[in-house]
Design an enzyme around this catalytic site. Structure first.
Site, PDB file in Angstrom:
ATOM      1  N   GLU A 113       1.172  -1.458   0.021  1.00 32.70           N
ATOM      2  CA  GLU A 113       0.252  -0.624  -0.161  1.00 32.70           C
ATOM      3  C   GLU A 113       1.190   1.404   0.185  1.00 32.70           C
ATOM      4  OE1 GLU A 113      -2.021   0.282   3.824  1.00 32.70           O
ATOM      5  OE2 GLU A 113      -2.748  -2.238   2.999  1.00 32.70           O
TER       6      GLU A 113
ATOM      7  N   LYS B  32       1.812   4.688   1.216  1.00 32.77           N
ATOM      8  CA  LYS B  32       2.423   4.849   3.104  1.00 32.77           C
ATOM      9  C   LYS B  32       1.912   5.940   3.233  1.00 32.77           C
ATOM     10  CE  LYS B  32       5.464   4.749   6.872  1.00 32.77           C
ATOM     11  NZ  LYS B  32       4.805   6.387   7.351  1.00 32.77           N
TER      12      LYS B  32
ATOM     13  N   ASP C 247       1.189  10.107   3.824  1.00 35.70           N
ATOM     14  CA  ASP C 247       1.920  10.629   5.650  1.00 35.70           C
ATOM     15  C   ASP C 247       0.821  11.586   6.286  1.00 35.70           C
ATOM     16  OD1 ASP C 247       4.063  12.338   6.425  1.00 35.70           O
ATOM     17  OD2 ASP C 247       4.790  13.003   5.001  1.00 35.70           O
TER      18      ASP C 247
ATOM     19  N   TYR D 211      -6.912   1.364   7.075  1.00 37.67           N
ATOM     20  CA  TYR D 211      -6.428   0.349   6.019  1.00 37.67           C
ATOM     21  C   TYR D 211      -6.915  -1.193   7.092  1.00 37.67           C
ATOM     22  CZ  TYR D 211      -2.771   3.539   8.500  1.00 37.67           C
ATOM     23  OH  TYR D 211      -1.981   4.058   9.600  1.00 37.67           O
TER      24      TYR D 211
ATOM     25  N   LYS E 254      10.560   2.870   2.967  1.00 32.82           N
ATOM     26  CA  LYS E 254      10.814   5.198   2.774  1.00 32.82           C
ATOM     27  C   LYS E 254      11.657   4.954   1.517  1.00 32.82           C
ATOM     28  CE  LYS E 254      10.039   6.894   6.609  1.00 32.82           C
ATOM     29  NZ  LYS E 254       9.122   7.322   7.564  1.00 32.82           N
TER      30      LYS E 254
ATOM     31  N   CYS F 191      25.099  29.959  25.976  1.00 29.81           N
ATOM     32  CA  CYS F 191      25.097  31.413  25.979  1.00 29.81           C
ATOM     33  C   CYS F 191      25.109  30.281  27.577  1.00 29.81           C
ATOM     34  CB  CYS F 191      23.916  31.767  25.924  1.00 29.81           C
ATOM     35  SG  CYS F 191      23.630  32.995  26.876  1.00 29.81           S
TER      36      CYS F 191
ATOM     37  N   CYS G   7      19.606  34.226  30.442  1.00 29.31           N
ATOM     38  CA  CYS G   7      19.414  35.120  28.797  1.00 29.31           C
ATOM     39  C   CYS G   7      17.921  35.426  28.502  1.00 29.31           C
ATOM     40  CB  CYS G   7      20.537  34.495  27.655  1.00 29.31           C
ATOM     41  SG  CYS G   7      19.899  34.366  25.718  1.00 29.31           S
TER      42      CYS G   7
HETATM   43  S1  IVH Z   1      -0.006   0.080   8.706  1.00 27.44           S
HETATM   44  C1  IVH Z   1       1.418  -2.921  12.813  1.00 27.44           C
HETATM   45  N1  IVH Z   1      -0.893   1.428   6.549  1.00 27.44           N
HETATM   46  O1  IVH Z   1       2.670   4.888   9.318  1.00 27.44           O
HETATM   47  C2  IVH Z   1       0.968  -1.417  11.838  1.00 27.44           C
HETATM   48  N2  IVH Z   1       0.633   1.750   8.009  1.00 27.44           N
HETATM   49  O2  IVH Z   1       5.232   4.124  10.856  1.00 27.44           O
HETATM   50  C3  IVH Z   1       0.319   0.133  11.210  1.00 27.44           C
HETATM   51  N3  IVH Z   1       1.033   4.684   7.870  1.00 27.44           N
HETATM   52  O3  IVH Z   1       1.101   4.653  12.373  1.00 27.44           O
HETATM   53  C4  IVH Z   1       0.829   0.485  10.158  1.00 27.44           C
HETATM   54  N4  IVH Z   1      -0.124   4.460   5.950  1.00 27.44           N
HETATM   55  O4  IVH Z   1       0.488   6.162  10.942  1.00 27.44           O
HETATM   56  C5  IVH Z   1      -0.078   1.129   7.177  1.00 27.44           C
HETATM   57  N5  IVH Z   1      -0.514   2.062   4.726  1.00 27.44           N
HETATM   58  C6  IVH Z   1      -0.381   2.425   5.678  1.00 27.44           C
HETATM   59  C7  IVH Z   1       0.221   3.166   5.796  1.00 27.44           C
HETATM   60  C8  IVH Z   1       0.540   3.201   7.688  1.00 27.44           C
HETATM   61  C9  IVH Z   1       1.037   5.269   6.763  1.00 27.44           C
HETATM   62  C10 IVH Z   1       1.261   4.995   8.820  1.00 27.44           C
HETATM   63  C11 IVH Z   1       1.327   4.953  10.339  1.00 27.44           C
HETATM   64  C12 IVH Z   1       1.423   4.255  10.959  1.00 27.44           C
HETATM   65  C13 IVH Z   1       3.472   4.318  10.490  1.00 27.44           C
HETATM   66  C14 IVH Z   1       3.928   3.457  10.603  1.00 27.44           C
END
Ligand code: IVH
Length: 691
Positions: A112, A114, A116, A225, A320, A432, A437
């Site tokens: 999927e 990710k 932001d 998700y 990433k 400092c 300050c």
């Molecule tokens: S799964 C235990 N799916 O990324 C697994 N996370 O670094 C739970 N995030 O805290 C996360 N898109 O805030 C998952 N398609 C996606 C995501 C996603 C963004 C974020 C989420 C999570 C963080 C993990």
């Protein structure tokens, strides 16, 4: 049709139109037609208020502003996931899975985007949205139900199924599309409000607004998700018909939840990697920010088998994206003075758009870093946004360097108070050393009053500057003696805002010990460390009396934090501040003082009904006692609420001395610490003798 029946029909219709409009982007009626349905429902509800339910479409922006969000514990912790930064690391992840499952097992991956944004959890009870919460620290988050209800694509009610659905929890990511982000910042610029650095910050800021009406104006979106079913007892329920993550995404979409449509399923890791590369290339075509891809084992059954480490599940990993870069001009290098006096050089940049936001500043960390990269004012530089939000200056483009540019030289004096800068020990940072300050004081007050700290409403940057500029406070300890009359003398401070500010200050007295500890701004002591320490030592006095050895015995506390805490409590200035805070009645203990105790300086001797005569007393034992071993005596003292430490200091309350007591006895005598023999100690513990 009865009013109740008509209301029911209207709600169903409106829900379905909401879904078509906000989730599918495929409306079937015109806006005026839709408005008429809502109007009819509102009218019916206002004549039959008893028929209003929280899941009615009219209730998205109900409720009144809350002063702070209740904390909720997640029944299942909201974990984060491990990161990978190249193909090899993705293959390692795949190998780990295969090793754990064995060579014979077949499995597939769901991959999927990710998103932001900000992770949230939604709880549906009997089909209706009952709770919406932030991730917080993963264990517990804020109850932001009222704010999440304003997101139009989040269903307030989901269609029932047969057999009846028990409670479910859905998790996902709230985000702000680029267009909404730009519009929000444009209107903030018009009102001269500070701009958000990027869509994620804007999302987080919006979800934390106190007034849901403000949240409703922000065009927030969500992708869900994760789906968890509960059985009747509230325990995790398996659903053999929905054992695939991919199927669950479809189930969610079928129930009206917004899900991201770009998810794909692959059997081979090479395909997974290819898909990740595709999206890295194409990310800029999206109307929202992503910072990578998430690779998940598709079978939910296997999730259970693979399990999780402390922080993250073994069945998922993030891939990433590499940082995005941009070129711009370094117009100046300014020094910023932090709350501990550390002076950080900051790059002032010609504003440039990079990965979803406009950047005009970047940290340069320290002098060494600038010299290593030989960055000069006037240079054309490359800037990068990595995994974290704060952009950094990567390098200067030497081909573009102007003639006559000069290497950066670190100023020798504080830019604010002109005190000569010093370097402490091996540190690269310049400081400092003037604790008074103005820049440091301002930074400390800002930290102390901030949302994650004492959270004093109304104590924004402008007010802080005014209050300090007019000399109304010298340090954070003085905040609690501010008066209405003093505040009235400030420009633009009316009666009402003064009273609101005083109300905010008063309310902050109730913050628990760990927040107070964090607020003090002890170097290296973050929110998590503060929680651990408060939970372990129970009161500010015991924390202040703790030795480095005792501090490192606390989970997650290392020598750096321990040393920092000890030195903080040795500083007279800090002790004075703590005295002022005690006098003001702030919470100095883990739990509320027992009824009747009117100030935080009095310790109740009662705890759980039994007498604990030595509560919070610091005791050292030395020499040979007639009837007890030192260990036994230590156990008795601790059972009476005391704390036994190994070395005598000013903070020691009693020295229990037996025969052949040596240097500790001398030290106690010289410091005027009360000295007890075994018998006197026993009398104290039993309550025959008062402390
Ligand atoms: S799964 C235990 N799916 O990324 C697994 N996370 O670094 C739970 N995030 O805290 C996360 N898109 O805030 C998952 N398609 C996606 C995501 C996603 C963004 C974020 C989420 C999570 C963080 C993990």
């Amino acid at each position: 049709m009865s009013p109740a029946e008509r209301i029911d029909v209207l709600r169903r219709e409106i829900r379905s139109h909401d879904h078509r409009y906000f989730v599918l982007a495929d409306p079937v009626i015109s806006d005026p037609e839709y408005d008429m349905l809502v109007k009819e429902l509102q009218d019916l509800e206002s004549t039959h208020p008893d028929l209003i339910t929280p899941d009615s479409p009219t209730q998205r922006v109900g409720g009144s502003p809350s002063s702070s969000f209740p904390v909720v514990r997640h029944p299942v912790p909201m974990l984060s996931i491990g990161n990978t930064y190249n193909d090899e690391e993705i293959r390692d992840f795949d190998r780990r899975i295969r090793d754990l499952l064995g060579p014979e097992r077949e499995y597939a991956y769901a991959v999927e985007l990710k998103i932001d944004g900000v992770a949230v959890s939604l709880r549906y009870e009997n089909g209706a949205l009952a709770l919406g919460a932030t991730r917080g620290d993963g264990e517990q988050g804020d109850d932001i139900t009222a704010n999440l209800r304003t997101i139009r694509s989040i269903p307030l009610r989901i269609a029932e199924e047969e057999p009846l659905l028990n409670n479910i929890e859905v998790r996902g990511e709230v985000y702000l599309p680029h267009e909404g982000f730009e519009a929000l910042n444009a209107s903030r610029a018009e009102r001269e409000e500070p701009l958000f650095a990027n869509p994620r910050n804007a999302t987080a800021g919006s979800l934390k607004l106190r007034d849901p009406r403000g949240v409703a104006e922000r065009p927030l979106q969500v992708f869900l998700y994760t789906l968890r079913f509960e059985d009747e007892a509230g325990a995790l329920a398996a659903r053999s018909d929905l054992d695939s993550h991919f199927q669950r995404l479809h189930w969610l979409a079928g129930k009206g939840f917004p899900t991201n449509r770009e998810a794909r399923r692959f059997a081979a890791i090479d395909e997974v990697i290819g898909f990740c590369h595709d999206w890295e290339e194409r990310r800029s075509t999206l109307s929202y920010d992503i910072d990578g891809m998430v690779i998940k084992v598709d079978s939910i059954g296997l999730h259970g088998e693979l399990g999780a480490t402390m922080k993250s599940p073994r069945w998922a990993i993030a891939s990433k994206f590499a940082a995005q870069r941009a070129r711009t001009r370094l117009t100046d290098i300014r020094l910023q003075v932090g709350r501990t006096g550390v002076v950080t050089p900051v790059a002032e940049l010609e504003p440039v758009f990079l990965a979803g936001s406009t950047i005009s500043r970047a940290t340069l960390h320290n002098e060494e870093e600038i010299q290593r990269k030989d960055l000069r004012v006037g240079d054309t530089v490359w800037i990068e946004k990595g995994g974290d939000v704060i952009p950094k200056v990567v390098s200067a483009d030497l081909d573009e360097r102007e003639e006559g540019s000069t290497p950066f030289e670190m100023p020798t004096a504080c830019p604010v108070c002109e005190t000569k800068l010093v370097r402490v020990g091996e540190e690269v940072a310049w400081r400092c050393g003037n604790a008074a300050c103005p820049a440091q004081t301002q930074a400390r007050v800002t930290h102390f009053t901030g949302r994650n700290a004492m959270d004093i409403e109304g104590f924004g940057p402008a007010v802080t500057e005014q209050i300090l500029g007019n000399g109304l406070i010298g340090d954070v300890g003085d905040i609690y003696s501010l008066t209405r009359e003093q505040l009235w003398t400030l420009e633009r401070m009316g009666e009402r805002s003064a009273d609101n500010l005083l109300g905010g200050i008063e309310a902050s007295k109730e913050r628990p010990l760990d927040r107070l500890l964090f607020s003090l701004g002890i170097p290296h002591v973050g929110e998590r460390a503060a929680r651990q320490i408060a939970a372990h030592f129970h009161s500010i006095d015991t924390i202040g009396a703790a030795t480095e050895g005792e501090l490192v015995a606390v989970p997650e506390i290392g020598p750096k934090i321990a040393e920092s805490i000890v030195s903080f409590f040795q500083n007279e200035r800090n002790l004075k501040i703590i005295e002022k805070l005690k006098d003001a009645g702030l919470r100095m203990e883990l739990e509320a003082p027992a009824d009747g105790a009117d100030s935080g300086t009095e310790y109740g001797a009662e705890s759980g009904g039994e007498t604990r005569a030595l509560t919070d007393k610091i005791v050292v034992i030395t020499g040979t006692l007639p009837n007890y071993s030192r260990e036994e005596m230590a156990g008795r003292i601790e059972a009476a609420g005391g704390r036994v430490t190994s070395s005598v200091s000013k903070k020691t309350d009693y020295l229990v001395a037996g025969e052949n007591a040596g240097s500790k006895l001398k030290k106690a005598q010289s410091l005027g610490v009360e000295i007890l023999n075994e018998e006197e100690t026993e009398a104290l513990i039993s309550g025959e003798r008062s402390p």
